[in-house]
Design a protein around this motif. Structure first.
Motif, PDB file in Angstrom:
ATOM      1  N   ARG A 302       0.827  -1.214   0.000  1.00 27.24           N
ATOM      2  CA  ARG A 302       0.000   0.000   0.000  1.00 27.24           C
ATOM      3  C   ARG A 302       0.861   1.262   0.000  1.00 27.24           C
ATOM      4  O   ARG A 302       1.899   1.331   0.666  1.00 27.24           O
ATOM      5  CB  ARG A 302      -0.935  -0.004   1.216  1.00 27.24           C
ATOM      6  CG  ARG A 302      -1.921   1.184   1.252  1.00 27.24           C
ATOM      7  CD  ARG A 302      -2.995   0.986   2.304  1.00 27.24           C
ATOM      8  NE  ARG A 302      -3.937  -0.054   1.916  1.00 27.24           N
ATOM      9  CZ  ARG A 302      -5.006   0.152   1.139  1.00 27.24           C
ATOM     10  NH1 ARG A 302      -5.264   1.382   0.675  1.00 27.24           N
ATOM     11  NH2 ARG A 302      -5.817  -0.840   0.835  1.00 27.24           N
ATOM     12  N   LEU A 303       0.408   2.250  -0.767  1.00 26.48           N
ATOM     13  CA  LEU A 303       1.023   3.579  -0.811  1.00 26.48           C
ATOM     14  C   LEU A 303       0.170   4.533   0.019  1.00 26.48           C
ATOM     15  O   LEU A 303      -1.034   4.664  -0.205  1.00 26.48           O
ATOM     16  CB  LEU A 303       1.106   4.084  -2.259  1.00 26.48           C
ATOM     17  CG  LEU A 303       1.475   5.555  -2.449  1.00 26.48           C
ATOM     18  CD1 LEU A 303       2.922   5.803  -2.048  1.00 26.48           C
ATOM     19  CD2 LEU A 303       1.251   6.001  -3.899  1.00 26.48           C
ATOM     20  N   LEU A 304       0.813   5.201   0.985  1.00 26.41           N
ATOM     21  CA  LEU A 304       0.136   6.197   1.812  1.00 26.41           C
ATOM     22  C   LEU A 304       0.658   7.573   1.422  1.00 26.41           C
ATOM     23  O   LEU A 304       1.839   7.857   1.572  1.00 26.41           O
ATOM     24  CB  LEU A 304       0.391   5.927   3.298  1.00 26.41           C
ATOM     25  CG  LEU A 304      -0.130   6.984   4.286  1.00 26.41           C
ATOM     26  CD1 LEU A 304      -1.633   7.183   4.124  1.00 26.41           C
ATOM     27  CD2 LEU A 304       0.215   6.599   5.718  1.00 26.41           C
ATOM     28  N   GLN A 305      -0.233   8.406   0.934  1.00 28.00           N
ATOM     29  CA  GLN A 305       0.134   9.753   0.489  1.00 28.00           C
ATOM     30  C   GLN A 305      -0.536  10.795   1.383  1.00 28.00           C
ATOM     31  O   GLN A 305      -1.726  10.716   1.666  1.00 28.00           O
ATOM     32  CB  GLN A 305      -0.290   9.968  -0.954  1.00 28.00           C
ATOM     33  CG  GLN A 305      -0.020  11.371  -1.480  1.00 28.00           C
ATOM     34  CD  GLN A 305      -0.559  11.546  -2.889  1.00 28.00           C
ATOM     35  OE1 GLN A 305      -0.360  10.688  -3.743  1.00 28.00           O
ATOM     36  NE2 GLN A 305      -1.244  12.641  -3.134  1.00 28.00           N
ATOM     37  N   GLY A 306       0.254  11.758   1.816  1.00 26.14           N
ATOM     38  CA  GLY A 306      -0.287  12.841   2.635  1.00 26.14           C
ATOM     39  C   GLY A 306       0.737  13.941   2.799  1.00 26.14           C
ATOM     40  O   GLY A 306       1.938  13.676   2.833  1.00 26.14           O
ATOM     41  N   ASP A 307       0.272  15.176   2.913  1.00 27.86           N
ATOM     42  CA  ASP A 307       1.179  16.310   3.066  1.00 27.86           C
ATOM     43  C   ASP A 307       2.037  16.172   4.316  1.00 27.86           C
ATOM     44  O   ASP A 307       1.693  15.448   5.262  1.00 27.86           O
ATOM     45  CB  ASP A 307       0.387  17.627   3.165  1.00 27.86           C
ATOM     46  CG  ASP A 307       0.128  18.227   1.795  1.00 27.86           C
ATOM     47  OD1 ASP A 307       0.917  17.953   0.872  1.00 27.86           O
ATOM     48  OD2 ASP A 307      -0.860  18.959   1.654  1.00 27.86           O
ATOM     49  N   VAL A 308       3.142  16.901   4.336  1.00 30.10           N
ATOM     50  CA  VAL A 308       3.946  17.016   5.553  1.00 30.10           C
ATOM     51  C   VAL A 308       3.034  17.541   6.666  1.00 30.10           C
ATOM     52  O   VAL A 308       2.327  18.530   6.484  1.00 30.10           O
ATOM     53  CB  VAL A 308       5.126  17.982   5.336  1.00 30.10           C
ATOM     54  CG1 VAL A 308       5.871  18.207   6.637  1.00 30.10           C
ATOM     55  CG2 VAL A 308       6.058  17.460   4.254  1.00 30.10           C
ATOM     56  N   GLY A 309       3.032  16.866   7.821  1.00 31.08           N
ATOM     57  CA  GLY A 309       2.196  17.304   8.931  1.00 31.08           C
ATOM     58  C   GLY A 309       0.825  16.669   8.977  1.00 31.08           C
ATOM     59  O   GLY A 309       0.048  16.932   9.896  1.00 31.08           O
ATOM     60  N   SER A 310       0.503  15.810   7.988  1.00 34.11           N
ATOM     61  CA  SER A 310      -0.829  15.200   7.978  1.00 34.11           C
ATOM     62  C   SER A 310      -0.930  14.012   8.930  1.00 34.11           C
ATOM     63  O   SER A 310      -2.024  13.501   9.166  1.00 34.11           O
ATOM     64  CB  SER A 310      -1.208  14.765   6.559  1.00 34.11           C
ATOM     65  OG  SER A 310      -0.294  13.797   6.071  1.00 34.11           O
ATOM     66  N   GLY A 311       0.205  13.558   9.473  1.00 29.34           N
ATOM     67  CA  GLY A 311       0.162  12.487  10.471  1.00 29.34           C
ATOM     68  C   GLY A 311       0.402  11.104   9.915  1.00 29.34           C
ATOM     69  O   GLY A 311      -0.134  10.122  10.441  1.00 29.34           O
ATOM     70  N   MET A 432       5.352   5.384   2.032  1.00 28.95           N
ATOM     71  CA  MET A 432       4.735   6.681   2.304  1.00 28.95           C
ATOM     72  C   MET A 432       5.418   7.762   1.479  1.00 28.95           C
ATOM     73  O   MET A 432       6.621   7.711   1.221  1.00 28.95           O
ATOM     74  CB  MET A 432       4.844   7.021   3.789  1.00 28.95           C
ATOM     75  CG  MET A 432       4.284   5.955   4.713  1.00 28.95           C
ATOM     76  SD  MET A 432       4.099   6.511   6.428  1.00 28.95           S
ATOM     77  CE  MET A 432       5.803   6.848   6.872  1.00 28.95           C
ATOM     78  N   THR A 433       4.644   8.758   1.090  1.00 28.84           N
ATOM     79  CA  THR A 433       5.205   9.887   0.360  1.00 28.84           C
ATOM     80  C   THR A 433       4.401  11.144   0.659  1.00 28.84           C
ATOM     81  O   THR A 433       3.186  11.083   0.854  1.00 28.84           O
ATOM     82  CB  THR A 433       5.216   9.631  -1.160  1.00 28.84           C
ATOM     83  OG1 THR A 433       5.798  10.745  -1.814  1.00 28.84           O
ATOM     84  CG2 THR A 433       3.801   9.440  -1.709  1.00 28.84           C
ATOM     85  N   ALA A 434       5.122  12.270   0.706  1.00 30.61           N
ATOM     86  CA  ALA A 434       4.466  13.574   0.832  1.00 30.61           C
ATOM     87  C   ALA A 434       4.357  14.247  -0.518  1.00 30.61           C
ATOM     88  O   ALA A 434       3.784  15.334  -0.625  1.00 30.61           O
ATOM     89  CB  ALA A 434       5.252  14.467   1.788  1.00 30.61           C
ATOM     90  N   ARG A 461      -1.977  22.475  13.170  1.00 34.09           N
ATOM     91  CA  ARG A 461      -0.851  22.401  12.229  1.00 34.09           C
ATOM     92  C   ARG A 461      -0.835  23.643  11.339  1.00 34.09           C
ATOM     93  O   ARG A 461      -1.872  24.132  10.918  1.00 34.09           O
ATOM     94  CB  ARG A 461      -0.956  21.148  11.348  1.00 34.09           C
ATOM     95  CG  ARG A 461      -0.862  19.850  12.134  1.00 34.09           C
ATOM     96  CD  ARG A 461       0.529  19.653  12.722  1.00 34.09           C
ATOM     97  NE  ARG A 461       0.581  18.537  13.643  1.00 34.09           N
ATOM     98  CZ  ARG A 461       0.925  17.314  13.295  1.00 34.09           C
ATOM     99  NH1 ARG A 461       1.245  17.053  12.055  1.00 34.09           N
ATOM    100  NH2 ARG A 461       0.955  16.354  14.187  1.00 34.09           N
ATOM    101  N   TYR A 462       0.363  24.142  11.083  1.00 35.71           N
ATOM    102  CA  TYR A 462       0.488  25.294  10.196  1.00 35.71           C
ATOM    103  C   TYR A 462       0.244  24.857   8.747  1.00 35.71           C
ATOM    104  O   TYR A 462       0.610  23.742   8.354  1.00 35.71           O
ATOM    105  CB  TYR A 462       1.881  25.923  10.305  1.00 35.71           C
ATOM    106  CG  TYR A 462       2.131  26.614  11.612  1.00 35.71           C
ATOM    107  CD1 TYR A 462       1.562  27.863  11.869  1.00 35.71           C
ATOM    108  CD2 TYR A 462       2.933  26.028  12.588  1.00 35.71           C
ATOM    109  CE1 TYR A 462       1.789  28.502  13.077  1.00 35.71           C
ATOM    110  CE2 TYR A 462       3.165  26.663  13.796  1.00 35.71           C
ATOM    111  CZ  TYR A 462       2.598  27.897  14.041  1.00 35.71           C
ATOM    112  OH  TYR A 462       2.816  28.535  15.227  1.00 35.71           O
ATOM    113  N   PRO A 463      -0.351  25.716   7.941  1.00 37.01           N
ATOM    114  CA  PRO A 463      -0.554  25.352   6.532  1.00 37.01           C
ATOM    115  C   PRO A 463       0.789  25.220   5.814  1.00 37.01           C
ATOM    116  O   PRO A 463       1.753  25.905   6.131  1.00 37.01           O
ATOM    117  CB  PRO A 463      -1.369  26.527   5.964  1.00 37.01           C
ATOM    118  CG  PRO A 463      -1.102  27.671   6.897  1.00 37.01           C
ATOM    119  CD  PRO A 463      -0.909  27.050   8.246  1.00 37.01           C
ATOM    120  N   ILE A 464       0.841  24.310   4.857  1.00 35.06           N
ATOM    121  CA  ILE A 464       2.058  24.077   4.083  1.00 35.06           C
ATOM    122  C   ILE A 464       2.208  25.178   3.037  1.00 35.06           C
ATOM    123  O   ILE A 464       1.273  25.476   2.300  1.00 35.06           O
ATOM    124  CB  ILE A 464       2.017  22.704   3.400  1.00 35.06           C
ATOM    125  CG1 ILE A 464       1.823  21.598   4.435  1.00 35.06           C
ATOM    126  CG2 ILE A 464       3.274  22.475   2.575  1.00 35.06           C
ATOM    127  CD1 ILE A 464       2.932  21.524   5.457  1.00 35.06           C
TER     128      ILE A 464
END
Length: 477
Positions: A302-311, A432-434, A461-464
Motif C-alpha cells: 500500500r502507498l500512503l500519500q499525505g502532506d507534511v504534517g498530515s500524520g 509513504m510519500t508527501a 498544524r500550520y498550513p504548508i
C-alpha cells in the motif's frame, strides 16, 4: 532482412569499435537503436531563395556549386573549406572548419542542398558548417537521390541527442539503414482489437514514421508528440508498462504470508495506549484500510500519500503496534540520517510505556553497536528498527520481519526496496510519500499498489507553503 534483436555490430558500417561506442549509451541491438527516438524535428524541406535569407535564422537552400576549395590560415594545421553556391536569385558562401576531406566531396556544377544557420560576416552572409546533400547535377553521372535517400536536408529531419561519439547525423544514417533492412511486418505487442479500437497504426509503420515522418506532416505536431506514429508508440509504452504492473500485482496476490495478524481487544488496547492525541477522520480511515490489508493472507502493498504534517508517521506506528502485538518485527526505513533520527525519537517517545524495544541503525552507527543490534534482530529481542539504507545491507537480518515501512519511498531505488522486503517471508509493505500525486497518476505509476490518501490535517498544524527560489539564492535558503 534483419530482425529487431540483431546486434548492432553486424550492421554495415558499424563494426566492433563503433558497436562499443553505441553500447556505452545503451544501444546494443537494432531495436535499441530504433526505439531511441528523435528529441525534435527540423523542417529542412522548405527551400528559401538566397536573396530572401536573413542572418540569425536557419534555412534550407538548393543551388549549384560555382567554386570550392581549401583556404589555408595562419594557424598551423587549421584549414577552411569554402564553397560558393548560387541559385536564380544570388550567391552565398558556405564554410566548414578543419574538414579538408570535403575537397574530394564537392566540385563545380554539382547540385547541392544545404541547411544551416546564417551568419553575417565581413565577407557577407554565409552558412557555417551546414548539413549537406549532393543531388544530381546536369553534367553529373551521379544518380538522383529519392526523398528516402535524402537524410540530412531537403525533408523533415529527425534530430537525436548526441551522446559520446554518437552524433545526430551518425544516428540518422544508422536508423535509415536499419529501417531499410527491416521485414515488411513486425511482431506487434498490441492485440489487433486494441489497435482497431484505439485507431492506431501498425508497429512497422510507426517505427518508420517516428524517425522519418511522411511528407506533409506538420513539424509543430511532431514536436508536440501529436503525430499518428508518436501516438501509437506512446500508447504502446504505457500499455506495456501497465501490463507489467498488472502481472506484478497478480504475482504478488499469489503470494501468501506464513501467518496474518489477528486483531484482538489486547491489540486494540495497546494501540490506544500509544496514541498521544485524537486521530483525524482521514487517519482513522487509512488505519482501517491498512489493518484490513494486514489481516489478509496476501502481503499488503500500500502507498500512503499525505502532506507534511498530515500524520503519516502515527498511522505507520499504529500498523507497527498491530504487527508487534502479533509477534512480528518491524523495519522503518527513511532516506536520510536526519529523518531517520527524527522518526526514531518520536516513535521511541510514543512507545516508552510499551514492552517493545526499538533501535536506530544508520551509516553512523558504531561497528560494535551494529553487531549487537544485528544479533538482537536475528534473535527477535529487538522488535523494531528505524534506519536508513543501512537496513538493506547483507548482515542485517530478522527473526520474523512482518512489516516494512518506507518513508519518502521515491528516494529509494527499486532494488533497495526489494532487498529490504526480501529480509522477511512476504512481509506487509507500507510506503509513504508527501509528494502530491494526483490519484489517477498514482494508479498509473504505482498500479501494483493500493493507494490511500490523507488530506485532513490535525488541529493546530500550520498550513504548508511552497516557494520557488532561483539557484542564485541557494546559500540564502
Amino acid at each position: 532482412m534483419i530482425p529487431l534483436e540483431t546486434p548492432l555490430q553486424f550492421m554495415k558500417g558499424v563494426g566492433p569499435r563503433r558497436a562499443a561506442d553505441l553500447q556505452r549509451v545503451g544501444l546494443t541491438t537494432v531495436e535499441d537503436l530504433l526505439y531511441r527516438f528523435p528529441i525534435r524535428y527540423e523542417d529542412r524541406g522548405s527551400f528559401q531563395t538566397i536573396a530572401s535569407l536573413k542572418p540569425g535564422v536557419s534555412a534550407s537552400i538548393a543551388g549549384e556549386v560555382l567554386g570550392c576549395g581549401i583556404r589555408p590560415t595562419r594557424r598551423p594545421r587549421f584549414k577552411i573549406f569554402e564553397m560558393i553556391v548560387r541559385d536564380e536569385t544570388g550567391s552565398l558562401r558556405a564554410v566548414w572548419f578543419n574538414q579538408p576531406f570535403l575537397n574530394d566531396v564537392f566540385h563545380p556544377h554539382q547540385r547541392v542542398i544545404l541547411f544551416g544557420k546564417l551568419e553575417l560576416t565581413p565577407h557577407g552572409l554565409q552558412l557555417t558548417s551546414p548539413q549537406y546533400e549532393i543531388v544530381k547535377g546536369e553534367d553529373s553521372d551521379e544518380a538522383a537521390p529519392t526523398s528516402e535517400e535524402t537524410l540530412h536536408t531537403g525533408r523533415i529531419v529527425p534530430v537525436y541527442e548526441k551522446t559520446g561519439t554518437l552524433t545526430t547525423k551518425m544516428q540518422r544514417t544508422l536508423v535509415h539503414q536499419a529501417l531499410a533492412q527491416l521485414p515488411e511486418t513486425l511482431p506487434d505487442p498490441l492485440p489487433a482489437d486494441v489497435l482497431s479500437r484505439q485507431q492506431l497504426i501498425d508497429r512497422r509503420t510507426a517505427i518508420h514514421d517516428v524517425h522519418f515522418p511522411p511528407e506533409g506532416t506538420p513539424v509543430a505536431a511532431l514536436n508536440d508528440f501529436r503525430s499518428p506514429a508518436q501516438r501509437r508508440l506512446i500508447f504502446e509504452e504505457f500499455f506495456l508498462f501497465q501490463l507489467g504492473l498488472v502481472l506484478r500485482k497478480r504475482a504478488a496476490e499469489a503470494d501468501r504470508k506464513p501467518r496474518s495478524v489477528v486483531i484482538t481487544d489486547t491489540v486494540r488496547d495497546a494501540a490506544r495506549r500509544v496514541l498521544p492525541f485524537k486521530l483525524t477522520g482521514d487517519q482513522k480511515k487509512v488505519i482501517a484500510e491498512i489493518v484490513k490489508d494486514m489481516e489478509r493472507p496476501q502481503p499488503m502493498n500500500r502507498l500512503l500519500q499525505g502532506d507534511v504534517g498530515s500524520g503519516k508517521t502515527i498511522v505507520a506506528l499504529m500498523a507497527a503496534v498491530v504487527a508487534m502485538e502479533n509477534g512480528f518485527q518491524v523495519a522503518f526505513m527513511a532516506p536520510t540520517e536526519i529523518l531517520a533520527e527524527q522518526h526514531f525519537i518520536n516513535i521511541r517517545r510514543l512507545l516508552e510505556s510499551s514492552r517493545f524495544r526499538i533501535a536506530i541503525l544508520t551509516g553512523s552507527t558504531p561497528a560494535k553497536k551494529r553487531r549487537e543490534m544485528q544479533a538482537e534482530l536475528a534473535g527477535g529481542s529487538l522488535h523494531m528498527v528505524v534506519g536508513t539504507h543501512a537496513l538493506v545491507e547483507e548482515p542485517v537480518g530478522f527473526r520474523e520481519l512482518g512489516l516494512v515501512v518506507i518513508d519518502e519511498q521515491h528516494r529509494f531505488g527499486v532494488l533497495q526496496r526489494a532487498t529490504l522486503r526480501s529480509k522477511g517471508q512476504h512481509p506487509d509493505v507500507l510506503v509513504m510519500t508527501a509528494t502530491p500525486i494526483p490519484r489517477t497518476l498514482a494508479l498509473t505509476t504505482y498500479g501494483d499498489l493500493d493507494v490511500s490518501i490523507m488530506r485532513e490535517m490535525p488541529p493546530g498544524r500550520y498550513p504548508i507553503k511552497t516557494a520557488a527560489k532561483p539557484e542564485s539564492r541557494r546559500e540564502e535558503i
